[in-house]
Design a protein around this motif. Structure first.
Motif, PDB file in Angstrom:
ATOM      1  N   ALA A  72       0.799  -1.232   0.000  1.00  0.00           N
ATOM      2  CA  ALA A  72       0.000   0.000   0.000  1.00  0.00           C
ATOM      3  C   ALA A  72       0.831   1.281   0.000  1.00  0.00           C
ATOM      4  O   ALA A  72       0.349   2.333   0.407  1.00  0.00           O
ATOM      5  CB  ALA A  72      -0.997   0.021   1.164  1.00  0.00           C
ATOM      6  N   GLY A 107       0.353   5.888  -5.204  1.00  0.00           N
ATOM      7  CA  GLY A 107      -0.725   4.960  -4.877  1.00  0.00           C
ATOM      8  C   GLY A 107      -1.401   4.469  -6.142  1.00  0.00           C
ATOM      9  O   GLY A 107      -1.084   4.906  -7.238  1.00  0.00           O
ATOM     10  N   CYS A 111      -6.156  -1.393  -4.723  1.00  0.00           N
ATOM     11  CA  CYS A 111      -5.053  -1.756  -3.833  1.00  0.00           C
ATOM     12  C   CYS A 111      -5.523  -2.776  -2.792  1.00  0.00           C
ATOM     13  O   CYS A 111      -6.427  -2.500  -1.996  1.00  0.00           O
ATOM     14  CB  CYS A 111      -4.500  -0.517  -3.128  1.00  0.00           C
ATOM     15  SG  CYS A 111      -3.116  -0.876  -2.015  1.00  0.00           S
ATOM     16  N   VAL A 114      -5.058  -1.633   0.969  1.00  0.00           N
ATOM     17  CA  VAL A 114      -6.069  -0.678   1.419  1.00  0.00           C
ATOM     18  C   VAL A 114      -7.401  -1.386   1.638  1.00  0.00           C
ATOM     19  O   VAL A 114      -8.107  -1.119   2.613  1.00  0.00           O
ATOM     20  CB  VAL A 114      -6.221   0.474   0.405  1.00  0.00           C
ATOM     21  CG1 VAL A 114      -7.427   1.346   0.754  1.00  0.00           C
ATOM     22  CG2 VAL A 114      -4.948   1.313   0.379  1.00  0.00           C
ATOM     23  N   GLU A 163      -7.400   4.929  -0.743  1.00  0.00           N
ATOM     24  CA  GLU A 163      -6.131   4.761  -1.462  1.00  0.00           C
ATOM     25  C   GLU A 163      -5.399   6.092  -1.574  1.00  0.00           C
ATOM     26  O   GLU A 163      -4.179   6.175  -1.385  1.00  0.00           O
ATOM     27  CB  GLU A 163      -6.391   4.183  -2.854  1.00  0.00           C
ATOM     28  CG  GLU A 163      -6.778   2.714  -2.858  1.00  0.00           C
ATOM     29  CD  GLU A 163      -7.462   2.280  -4.141  1.00  0.00           C
ATOM     30  OE1 GLU A 163      -7.849   1.098  -4.228  1.00  0.00           O
ATOM     31  OE2 GLU A 163      -7.620   3.119  -5.058  1.00  0.00           O
ATOM     32  N   TRP A 195      -1.596   9.175  -7.650  1.00  0.00           N
ATOM     33  CA  TRP A 195      -2.486   8.006  -7.625  1.00  0.00           C
ATOM     34  C   TRP A 195      -2.703   7.553  -9.058  1.00  0.00           C
ATOM     35  O   TRP A 195      -3.036   8.362  -9.931  1.00  0.00           O
ATOM     36  CB  TRP A 195      -3.815   8.366  -6.961  1.00  0.00           C
ATOM     37  CG  TRP A 195      -4.793   7.213  -6.926  1.00  0.00           C
ATOM     38  CD1 TRP A 195      -4.843   6.204  -6.004  1.00  0.00           C
ATOM     39  CD2 TRP A 195      -5.872   6.968  -7.844  1.00  0.00           C
ATOM     40  NE1 TRP A 195      -5.876   5.339  -6.300  1.00  0.00           N
ATOM     41  CE2 TRP A 195      -6.523   5.784  -7.420  1.00  0.00           C
ATOM     42  CE3 TRP A 195      -6.345   7.628  -8.980  1.00  0.00           C
ATOM     43  CZ2 TRP A 195      -7.623   5.259  -8.093  1.00  0.00           C
ATOM     44  CZ3 TRP A 195      -7.432   7.102  -9.654  1.00  0.00           C
ATOM     45  CH2 TRP A 195      -8.061   5.933  -9.205  1.00  0.00           C
TER      46      TRP A 195
END
Length: 216
Positions: A72, A107, A111, A114, A163, A195
């Motif tokens: 993560a 990120g 995920c 997460v 996330e 992200w």
């Protein structure tokens, strides 16, 4: 070590294919990397997820990124307690020894770490609650932030929001490292939060002023 086995044949074949093509075509560059050492401009802290291919996303060449991967893409707070700290050690080396100019936390969508945090918080992951779960104890860093997404009914939106929160938490924890804080304040180091949407090939960047992630 009696439990070590030979490499699977398909990986051996892939290695020889790489050696005969990419390596042979760039032997001088690889030898330059050895003789001159590494001088990456950026460190990237990303997730272990096999679908996140950092060098491909940015078209990076060998020697360009110093990459650390963990579950993560989390950065723990500064804690020089004498215990094992793989992520902190990698950060210390990148900033102190390699003098990277950029530190990126990346990120991504879907995920698993997460989602595991969400499952723990909702009581659906007793195996992660166990004291001997390395993943569960690692995700405890993000657990207090579940409250920010607990009221989101859309499951995908809930996951994506947490996330992105994991990226923000990591950025905040980076600033607890004295050697990072001093370099950021002097202008020698910049922090970046990203992200990545795997399925859509998207990339969003954290805007500290608005507190939102915006498309790159």
């Amino acid at each position: 070590m009696e439990h070590s086995k030979p490499l699977p044949s398909y990986l051996v074949q892939r290695f020889h294919g790489w050696k005969a093509t990419s390596y042979n075509a760039n032997q001088s560059w690889y030898r330059h990397l050895v003789s001159e050492g590494q001088h990456p401009r950026a460190m990237v802290i990303s997730c272990c997820d096999s679908r996140v291919h950092v060098t491909s996303i940015f078209g990076a060449d060998h020697g360009e990124f110093f990459i650390h991967r963990n579950i993560a893409n989390l950065v723990p707070p500064y804690a020089p307690d004498g215990d094992y700290h793989g992520t902190s050690a990698a950060i210390e080396y990148a900033v102190g020894a390699l003098k990277v100019a950029h530190l990126i936390v990346l990120g991504h969508s879907q995920c698993g770490g997460v989602q595991g945090c969400i499952d723990m918080c909702e009581g659906h992951a007793p195996h992660l609650e166990a004291k001997d779960s390395f993943v569960g104890r690692w995700m405890d860093m993000l657990r207090p932030h579940y409250e920010t997404v607990s009221d989101i009914s859309d499951r995908q939106l809930q996951s994506r929001t947490l996330e992105k929160q994991a990226v923000v938490v990591s950025l905040g924890n980076l600033m607890t490292f004295p050697f990072i804080k001093s370099r950021v304040e002097s202008g020698d180091l910049s922090l970046h939060g990203l992200w990545h949407n795997i399925g859509e090939g998207g990339l969003e960047s954290y805007d500290a002023k608005s507190g939102d992630f915006v498309a790159v």
